[in-house]
Design an enzyme around this catalytic site. Sequence first.
Site, PDB file in Angstrom:
ATOM      1  N   GLU A  80       0.810  -1.223   0.000  1.00 28.16           N
ATOM      2  CA  GLU A  80       0.000   0.000   0.000  1.00 28.16           C
ATOM      3  C   GLU A  80       0.838   1.266   0.000  1.00 28.16           C
ATOM      4  O   GLU A  80       0.462   2.264  -0.615  1.00 28.16           O
ATOM      5  CB  GLU A  80      -0.966  -0.010   1.188  1.00 28.16           C
ATOM      6  N   HIS A  96     -10.857  -5.554   8.796  1.00 24.14           N
ATOM      7  CA  HIS A  96     -11.710  -5.273   7.639  1.00 24.14           C
ATOM      8  C   HIS A  96     -12.856  -4.320   7.987  1.00 24.14           C
ATOM      9  O   HIS A  96     -13.746  -4.115   7.168  1.00 24.14           O
ATOM     10  CB  HIS A  96     -12.316  -6.572   7.094  1.00 24.14           C
TER      11      HIS A  96
END
Lengths: 363, 337
Positions: free
Chosen positions: B71, B140
Site C-alpha cells: 500500500e 476489515h
Amino acid sequence: MTRDLDLLLPSPHPVELIDPTGQTVAEAAHELPDDAALLRAFAGLTTARRINDQAGALARQGRLAVYPSSHGQEACQVAAAQVLTDDDWLFPTYRDTAAVVIRGVDVAEAFLPLQGAWHSGYDPHRYKVAPQATPLATQLLHAVGVAHAARLRGEPTVALALCGDGATSEGDFHEALNFAAVFRAPVVFLVQNNQYAISVPLARQSVAPSLAHKGIGYGVPGERVDGNDVAALLTVLGTAMARARAGEGPQLVEAHTYRMQPHTNADDSRRYRQDDEVAGWVQRDPLTRLETWLRQHDLLDDAQLAAVTADADQLAARMRTELARDATPEPAELFAHVYATPTPQLVEQAAVVADELSREDEH
Amino acid sequence: MTSTATTGTVGHEKLTMAQALNRALRESMAEDDSVVVFGEDVGALGGVFRITDGLTAEFGDTRCFDTPLAESGIVGMAVGMAMNGMRPVVEMQFDAFAYPAFEQITSHVAKMRNRTRSKVSLPMVIRIPYAGGIGGVEHHCDSSEAYYAHTPGLHVVTPANAADAHRLLRAAIASPDPVVFMEPKKLYWTKEEVDLGAELPGIGRAMVRREGTDATLIAYGPSVPVALEAAEVAAQEGRSLQVVDLRSIVPFDDETVCAAVRSTGRAVVVAEAPGFASVASEIVARVTERCFHSLAAPVRRAVGFDIPFPSPKLEHVQLPGVDRVLDAVDDLQWDLS
C-alpha cells in the site's frame, strides 16, 4: 518473468576508473568519460566542496538553522547532477543540496529550508528537481511514479532517485525497487553508502554482500562503484540512465563513499567513530584524485584551476549575500497552501493570526 | 456493464452505491486521459467489491491496473504520477490495510502543496472501503476517518447513498487537491432510484436528509441510514428528528450543521468510530462553541465504544443502532424545556 542472475549481480569490486592516487586504473571494464565531461566534473567538485564549506560556516554563524554536509561525497553529488538531461528528474535527500544547486537550482531557493524559512524553496517543475526529502526512502516511490507517468506518455524522462545506506532498511526502498521493476519504470536508484546513518554503522543496517545486491531480489540489476571516483560514477550512472531511457528498466547503483563530517552541525561524531577512520578517507578525497589525473593529462593548469576556484568563490559570495537576507514568507502564507481554496475554517484561522500579529505590532 | 461510458446521465435508474461509484470512475476516465486507476485486484477481478469492474477491459491496462501488494508503494507511486500530470485514483482494499500507506498519506499526500508553496499540487484520490456492518473479520471493519481528518491538507469525503457516491467521487477526481474517499462498505449493495444527472452540492457541503423540529441527528457515511431509521421510529413516538448528512468531513460544513442545530436546539452525533478523540468529538466541540446559546441540552454522541472492532458475532454490540441513538435523544433534558 525471470532474469539471468549474472545480469543482476554487481561486479565483484566497486567500479573504479581513477584510483585514489589519481592514476588511471589498468584494464578497467569501463571506459573513462571524455575530457570535457571530466573537466566539467572537476568544476562541479570544486563548486560542491565550496558549497559545503560555505554552508558549514553559515551554520556555525547561525545564518542557517542546520546543515547536513556532503563533504567527502561531492563526486556523487556532481555525477548525479551531470548525468541528467533537461527531461530527467532528480529526487534528492536533505544531504544533497550540492547536487540540487549543480542541477541549476538558485542557491537562495535551495537554502530556504536550511534557513528555517519554509520546508522547500524552489519550484520542482521548473528544475525537474523534487523537494529534498527528509523522511527516508519515501521519495524513491515518487520517482517511480514520475517515471511511470512519463513512460505512459512516451516521454524520454528518467528519474534519478538518491538515498543513503540507512534508507535501504526502510520498507519504501524495497517497495520502490519492486514497483520500478514490475512496471519497468525508467528509474536509477543511487545509494550513497557513506557508512553511517547518523551514528549507526553500515554493519547494523545490513549483512548483505553489498547494498547493490539488494536489487537481485527484485530483478533489478545492481552495480557498485567507488563513490569518490567521479569518473567511475559518471560512467556507471550514465550507462544506467541510458539503459533506463532505452526501456530496459530500473537499475540500482551503490556508491561507496564516506561522510567526512558529522551528520549535521548539531551532531558529535566522536561519540561513535574514531578520528583515524576519518583520516583514512582523506586519502580517498574525490577532488584531489581528479585534479591529479587532469594535471597528469595536461588538461588542467594553474590558470584553469584559478578560474574554476574563482567561479566557486563567486557562488560562495552569492550564498553569503543571499542567505544574509531574511526570506521568511508572510505568516498568512501558512494558510494559503494547505488547499487550492482555503476551507472556511482556515479563512477564520488566518484572520485570528492576522489579529494576533497586529496586536503584537502594537506592543 | 455496458461498454460505453456516459457522461452526465439524465433520468432515473436503479443503482447500487457500488454501481454508482463504478459509473463515476468510468465517466471520469472517459473524459480525461490523465485519470488512472490502480491498486490491488482492481484489474481483471474488478476489485474485491467490484467497484472497478470492467475498467481494464474498457480503458486498457495502462489506465486501470493491478500493482504489487504494497500500500505504501501504491500511494507513493500515485504521488509521483500526480506530480507528473496524472490524476491517480488508488484503491486501498480495506480500511485497516491502508495503514502501511500512512506515512505516504500524512507526510507527502497531505503536505506536498504546502511544502512547495502550491508549486506542486497532488490531484489524487485514495478510495478506502471502511467501517463495519458486513460481518467482516479483523482488519476489515475499522472506522479510520479521524486519522485522515486530523491531517491538514487532505479532504475527507464519505457518501451515504448512491447519488452522492457518484457526485462526490466525480468531484473528488476533478479536485486539484488530494481526497481520501471513504466508502461505507455496508452500503455498497443498497439499491436506490437515482438521477445521476441531478445537480447536487459538491465537496464541503452537508445536506439535510430529513426535516424535523425537536432535535438534530448529525451523521455521516454508514451512520446516515441508522439516523434516518431512528428518526422514523421517533416520529412514530411523537418526536420530530432532523437528520443532517455531513457528506464531507473535511472541509466541514459548519454553516449547514449549525443552522440545523440552532433550528432544533438539541443535537446527537451518530458515528461508528470509537468516540474518544473522534470526528464525533470534533462535531460536538464545534456545535457547542458556535450554537451554545441555542442549545437546550449538551450535545450527545451515539458512537462506537473505545474498543478494537469486534469479531462478526459481537459487532452488533459496537455499532450504534437505533436504540443507542434514541437513548441519546432521550437524554437531551426534555424535562427542562
